[in-house]
Design a protein around this motif. Structure first.
Motif, PDB file in Angstrom:
ATOM      1  N   TRP A  64       0.790  -1.244  -0.127  1.00  0.00           N
ATOM      2  CA  TRP A  64      -0.095  -0.074   0.018  1.00  0.00           C
ATOM      3  C   TRP A  64       0.693   1.135  -0.027  1.00  0.00           C
ATOM      4  O   TRP A  64       0.223   2.226  -0.303  1.00  0.00           O
ATOM      5  CB  TRP A  64      -0.882   0.001   1.152  1.00  0.00           C
ATOM      6  CG  TRP A  64      -1.698  -1.180   1.170  1.00  0.00           C
ATOM      7  CD1 TRP A  64      -1.615  -2.265   2.257  1.00  0.00           C
ATOM      8  CD2 TRP A  64      -2.844  -1.714   0.264  1.00  0.00           C
ATOM      9  NE1 TRP A  64      -2.863  -3.392   1.913  1.00  0.00           N
ATOM     10  CE2 TRP A  64      -3.339  -2.886   0.813  1.00  0.00           C
ATOM     11  CE3 TRP A  64      -3.167  -0.903  -0.961  1.00  0.00           C
ATOM     12  CZ2 TRP A  64      -4.572  -3.452   0.053  1.00  0.00           C
ATOM     13  CZ3 TRP A  64      -4.353  -1.545  -1.518  1.00  0.00           C
ATOM     14  CH2 TRP A  64      -4.837  -2.737  -1.171  1.00  0.00           C
ATOM     15  N   GLY A  65       2.155   1.074   0.128  1.00  0.00           N
ATOM     16  CA  GLY A  65       3.043   2.370   0.240  1.00  0.00           C
ATOM     17  C   GLY A  65       2.583   3.118   1.620  1.00  0.00           C
ATOM     18  O   GLY A  65       3.174   4.257   1.723  1.00  0.00           O
ATOM     19  N   TRP A  66       2.135   2.590   2.594  1.00  0.00           N
ATOM     20  CA  TRP A  66       1.901   3.064   4.069  1.00  0.00           C
ATOM     21  C   TRP A  66       3.014   2.810   4.853  1.00  0.00           C
ATOM     22  O   TRP A  66       3.286   1.492   5.068  1.00  0.00           O
ATOM     23  CB  TRP A  66       0.718   2.756   4.417  1.00  0.00           C
ATOM     24  CG  TRP A  66      -0.595   3.238   3.509  1.00  0.00           C
ATOM     25  CD1 TRP A  66      -0.619   4.384   2.929  1.00  0.00           C
ATOM     26  CD2 TRP A  66      -2.066   2.757   3.593  1.00  0.00           C
ATOM     27  NE1 TRP A  66      -1.834   4.729   2.375  1.00  0.00           N
ATOM     28  CE2 TRP A  66      -2.701   3.302   2.760  1.00  0.00           C
ATOM     29  CE3 TRP A  66      -2.307   1.540   3.863  1.00  0.00           C
ATOM     30  CZ2 TRP A  66      -3.889   3.444   2.429  1.00  0.00           C
ATOM     31  CZ3 TRP A  66      -3.930   1.289   3.765  1.00  0.00           C
ATOM     32  CH2 TRP A  66      -4.507   2.202   3.011  1.00  0.00           C
ATOM     33  N   SER A  67       3.417   3.502   5.757  1.00  0.00           N
ATOM     34  CA  SER A  67       4.224   3.296   6.979  1.00  0.00           C
ATOM     35  C   SER A  67       3.313   2.307   7.812  1.00  0.00           C
ATOM     36  O   SER A  67       2.429   2.379   7.902  1.00  0.00           O
ATOM     37  CB  SER A  67       4.707   4.465   7.566  1.00  0.00           C
ATOM     38  OG  SER A  67       3.695   5.240   8.133  1.00  0.00           O
ATOM     39  N   ARG A  68       4.040   1.784   8.732  1.00  0.00           N
ATOM     40  CA  ARG A  68       3.179   1.051  10.028  1.00  0.00           C
ATOM     41  C   ARG A  68       2.446   1.949  10.764  1.00  0.00           C
ATOM     42  O   ARG A  68       1.325   1.742  10.972  1.00  0.00           O
ATOM     43  CB  ARG A  68       4.392   0.077  10.813  1.00  0.00           C
ATOM     44  CG  ARG A  68       3.632  -0.577  11.989  1.00  0.00           C
ATOM     45  CD  ARG A  68       2.806  -1.570  11.282  1.00  0.00           C
ATOM     46  NE  ARG A  68       2.271  -2.419  12.332  1.00  0.00           N
ATOM     47  CZ  ARG A  68       1.374  -2.147  13.083  1.00  0.00           C
ATOM     48  NH1 ARG A  68       0.738  -1.141  13.134  1.00  0.00           N
ATOM     49  NH2 ARG A  68       0.728  -2.985  13.789  1.00  0.00           N
ATOM     50  N   GLN A  69       2.871   3.316  11.014  1.00  0.00           N
ATOM     51  CA  GLN A  69       2.467   4.181  11.949  1.00  0.00           C
ATOM     52  C   GLN A  69       1.067   4.766  11.144  1.00  0.00           C
ATOM     53  O   GLN A  69       0.007   4.720  11.465  1.00  0.00           O
ATOM     54  CB  GLN A  69       3.288   5.279  11.913  1.00  0.00           C
ATOM     55  CG  GLN A  69       2.574   6.614  12.938  1.00  0.00           C
ATOM     56  CD  GLN A  69       3.305   7.587  13.055  1.00  0.00           C
ATOM     57  OE1 GLN A  69       4.218   7.899  12.322  1.00  0.00           O
ATOM     58  NE2 GLN A  69       3.211   8.849  14.076  1.00  0.00           N
ATOM     59  N   ARG A  70       1.224   4.680   9.718  1.00  0.00           N
ATOM     60  CA  ARG A  70      -0.209   5.249   8.869  1.00  0.00           C
ATOM     61  C   ARG A  70      -1.182   4.184   9.254  1.00  0.00           C
ATOM     62  O   ARG A  70      -2.309   4.599   9.285  1.00  0.00           O
ATOM     63  CB  ARG A  70       0.257   5.562   7.348  1.00  0.00           C
ATOM     64  CG  ARG A  70      -0.953   5.854   6.722  1.00  0.00           C
ATOM     65  CD  ARG A  70      -1.470   7.325   7.125  1.00  0.00           C
ATOM     66  NE  ARG A  70      -2.630   7.431   6.514  1.00  0.00           N
ATOM     67  CZ  ARG A  70      -3.895   7.890   6.934  1.00  0.00           C
ATOM     68  NH1 ARG A  70      -4.063   7.852   8.166  1.00  0.00           N
ATOM     69  NH2 ARG A  70      -5.120   8.122   6.375  1.00  0.00           N
ATOM     70  N   ALA A  71      -0.756   2.851   8.870  1.00  0.00           N
ATOM     71  CA  ALA A  71      -1.769   1.954   9.060  1.00  0.00           C
ATOM     72  C   ALA A  71      -2.224   1.950  10.454  1.00  0.00           C
ATOM     73  O   ALA A  71      -3.595   1.676  10.553  1.00  0.00           O
ATOM     74  CB  ALA A  71      -1.058   0.464   8.663  1.00  0.00           C
ATOM     75  N   GLN A  72      -1.592   1.937  11.362  1.00  0.00           N
ATOM     76  CA  GLN A  72      -2.134   2.172  12.851  1.00  0.00           C
ATOM     77  C   GLN A  72      -3.246   3.229  12.883  1.00  0.00           C
ATOM     78  O   GLN A  72      -4.193   3.120  13.637  1.00  0.00           O
ATOM     79  CB  GLN A  72      -1.046   2.281  13.685  1.00  0.00           C
ATOM     80  CG  GLN A  72      -1.397   2.159  15.345  1.00  0.00           C
ATOM     81  CD  GLN A  72      -1.780   0.772  15.584  1.00  0.00           C
ATOM     82  OE1 GLN A  72      -1.268  -0.312  15.372  1.00  0.00           O
ATOM     83  NE2 GLN A  72      -3.074   0.782  16.143  1.00  0.00           N
ATOM     84  N   GLN A  73      -2.871   4.490  12.325  1.00  0.00           N
ATOM     85  CA  GLN A  73      -4.018   5.474  12.117  1.00  0.00           C
ATOM     86  C   GLN A  73      -5.333   4.857  11.643  1.00  0.00           C
ATOM     87  O   GLN A  73      -6.311   5.578  12.411  1.00  0.00           O
ATOM     88  CB  GLN A  73      -3.279   6.829  11.625  1.00  0.00           C
ATOM     89  CG  GLN A  73      -2.239   7.455  12.368  1.00  0.00           C
ATOM     90  CD  GLN A  73      -1.716   8.422  11.410  1.00  0.00           C
ATOM     91  OE1 GLN A  73      -1.600   8.494  10.232  1.00  0.00           O
ATOM     92  NE2 GLN A  73      -1.140   9.567  12.254  1.00  0.00           N
ATOM     93  N   LEU A  74      -5.191   4.293  10.683  1.00  0.00           N
ATOM     94  CA  LEU A  74      -6.594   3.991  10.072  1.00  0.00           C
ATOM     95  C   LEU A  74      -7.317   3.015  10.838  1.00  0.00           C
ATOM     96  O   LEU A  74      -8.334   3.026  11.309  1.00  0.00           O
ATOM     97  CB  LEU A  74      -6.166   3.169   8.660  1.00  0.00           C
ATOM     98  CG  LEU A  74      -5.605   4.268   7.571  1.00  0.00           C
ATOM     99  CD1 LEU A  74      -5.069   3.713   6.363  1.00  0.00           C
ATOM    100  CD2 LEU A  74      -7.100   4.906   7.150  1.00  0.00           C
ATOM    101  N   MET A  75      -6.496   1.967  11.674  1.00  0.00           N
ATOM    102  CA  MET A  75      -7.014   0.921  12.398  1.00  0.00           C
ATOM    103  C   MET A  75      -7.661   1.541  13.704  1.00  0.00           C
ATOM    104  O   MET A  75      -8.659   1.361  14.185  1.00  0.00           O
ATOM    105  CB  MET A  75      -5.946  -0.011  12.790  1.00  0.00           C
ATOM    106  CG  MET A  75      -5.696  -1.049  11.501  1.00  0.00           C
ATOM    107  SD  MET A  75      -4.446  -2.390  11.972  1.00  0.00           S
ATOM    108  CE  MET A  75      -2.926  -1.353  12.507  1.00  0.00           C
ATOM    109  N   ASP A  76      -6.987   2.662  14.203  1.00  0.00           N
ATOM    110  CA  ASP A  76      -7.341   3.394  15.352  1.00  0.00           C
ATOM    111  C   ASP A  76      -8.510   4.063  15.112  1.00  0.00           C
ATOM    112  O   ASP A  76      -9.513   4.183  15.869  1.00  0.00           O
ATOM    113  CB  ASP A  76      -6.299   4.202  15.949  1.00  0.00           C
ATOM    114  CG  ASP A  76      -5.105   3.547  16.599  1.00  0.00           C
ATOM    115  OD1 ASP A  76      -5.279   2.480  16.835  1.00  0.00           O
ATOM    116  OD2 ASP A  76      -4.095   4.483  16.951  1.00  0.00           O
ATOM    117  N   ALA A  77      -8.809   4.781  13.943  1.00  0.00           N
ATOM    118  CA  ALA A  77     -10.005   5.449  13.537  1.00  0.00           C
ATOM    119  C   ALA A  77     -11.037   4.506  13.311  1.00  0.00           C
ATOM    120  O   ALA A  77     -12.215   4.882  13.814  1.00  0.00           O
ATOM    121  CB  ALA A  77      -9.941   6.286  12.253  1.00  0.00           C
TER     122      ALA A  77
END
Length: 276
Positions: A64-77
């Motif tokens: 996806w071209g996302w950092s692990r942090q970015r993916a975590q933000q989406l999961m948190d949301a």
């Protein structure tokens, strides 16, 4: 066995089908941010990335071209939005979900009947489909502080009775009244707290938001309270700021403003939020 020597565990046919279905959800993008976050959660928790990627972080970056942090933000949301549905709130986008994140953590820890009481307060007392983060968090923290083994005013007679002795319907009424009254008093104390500091700040001849921070700390904070200004980067790499007052012993947040793109706005959001 090192990570490079770790054997790949192939996905079963049904897992392959699940992964393809979930990845299709992610490709839908921002219009379904909750679905995207939930899909990523399932991919991570079921380790559906394992056939082609060593870690979930590798999967996010390479697919996806996302950092692990970015993916975590989406999961948190996604998790925040799911929690908020229990009190009748439905964030319209990821930004709104991020604003409610800390309040949602308090809501998630409540018993179902406490969540109902918070929902009742937000619906009847705020008159808004999108109450402020301060209102949501204050109501949730008031509900969390209600002692299920203590006494409350009987909804019919007004006499103090053990909470557990009430019927289900009476409990609901008593909880709603306690949350409404307690939240109103809590928000009012926060408002008075800030208003007093503003008046005292003006009387000293000091001006500006930076002087307000210093005067507020000198005149209003207790020995265990701190005025914090937290600066973090968002998913786009831009700085985001939040001003809040925290009790360092109980770790409870006394007051906080909405997130802002710069320091002055963050401090003024704290002032405006408690004025409310």
């Amino acid at each position: 066995m090192t990570m490079t020597e770790q054997r790949v565990t192939p996905l079963a046919p049904e897992e392959q089908e699940t992964l393809m279905r979930l990845e299709a959800v992610v490709r839908q993008g921002w219009q379904g941010f909750v679905n995207v976050g939930e899909a990523l959660l399932t991919i991570r928790d079921a380790r559906l990335y394992r056939e082609a990627h060593k870690t979930f972080g590798d999967y996010c970056e390479q697919v996806w071209g996302w950092s692990r942090q970015r993916a975590q933000q989406l999961m948190d949301a996604a998790e925040t939005s799911h929690t908020l549905t229990t009190i009748g709130l439905h964030p319209e986008n990821e930004r709104q979900a991020r604003e409610y994140k800390e309040a949602a953590k308090v809501v998630a820890a409540l018993e179902p009947e406490m969540q109902v009481a918070v929902a009742t307060y937000l619906k009847t007392a705020t008159g808004s489909e999108r109450p402020t983060t301060t209102q949501v968090r204050a109501a949730a923290e008031v509900a969390a502080a209600i002692d299920a083994h203590g006494t409350v005013a009987h909804p019919d007679t007004g006499t103090e009775v053990p909470f557990h002795a009430l019927t289900g319907e009476q409990r609901a009424v008593a909880l709603a009244e306690n949350v409404t009254t307690g939240t109103y008093e809590r928000l009012k104390r926060q408002e008075n707290h800030i208003q007093t500091s503003i008046q005292q700040n003006n009387s000293t001849g000091k001006g500006g938001w930076t002087d307000w921070c210093v005067s507020y700390a000198e005149q209003q904070l207790t020995d265990t309270q701190e005025l914090r200004i937290v600066v973090k980067k968002d998913s786009s790499g831009n700085a985001q700021v939040q001003a809040l007052i925290v009790d360092s012993e109980s770790h409870a947040t006394v007051a906080f403003g909405d997130i802002a793109p710069y320091l002055k706005k963050a401090v003024m959001n704290l002032v405006e939020e408690v004025r409310g």
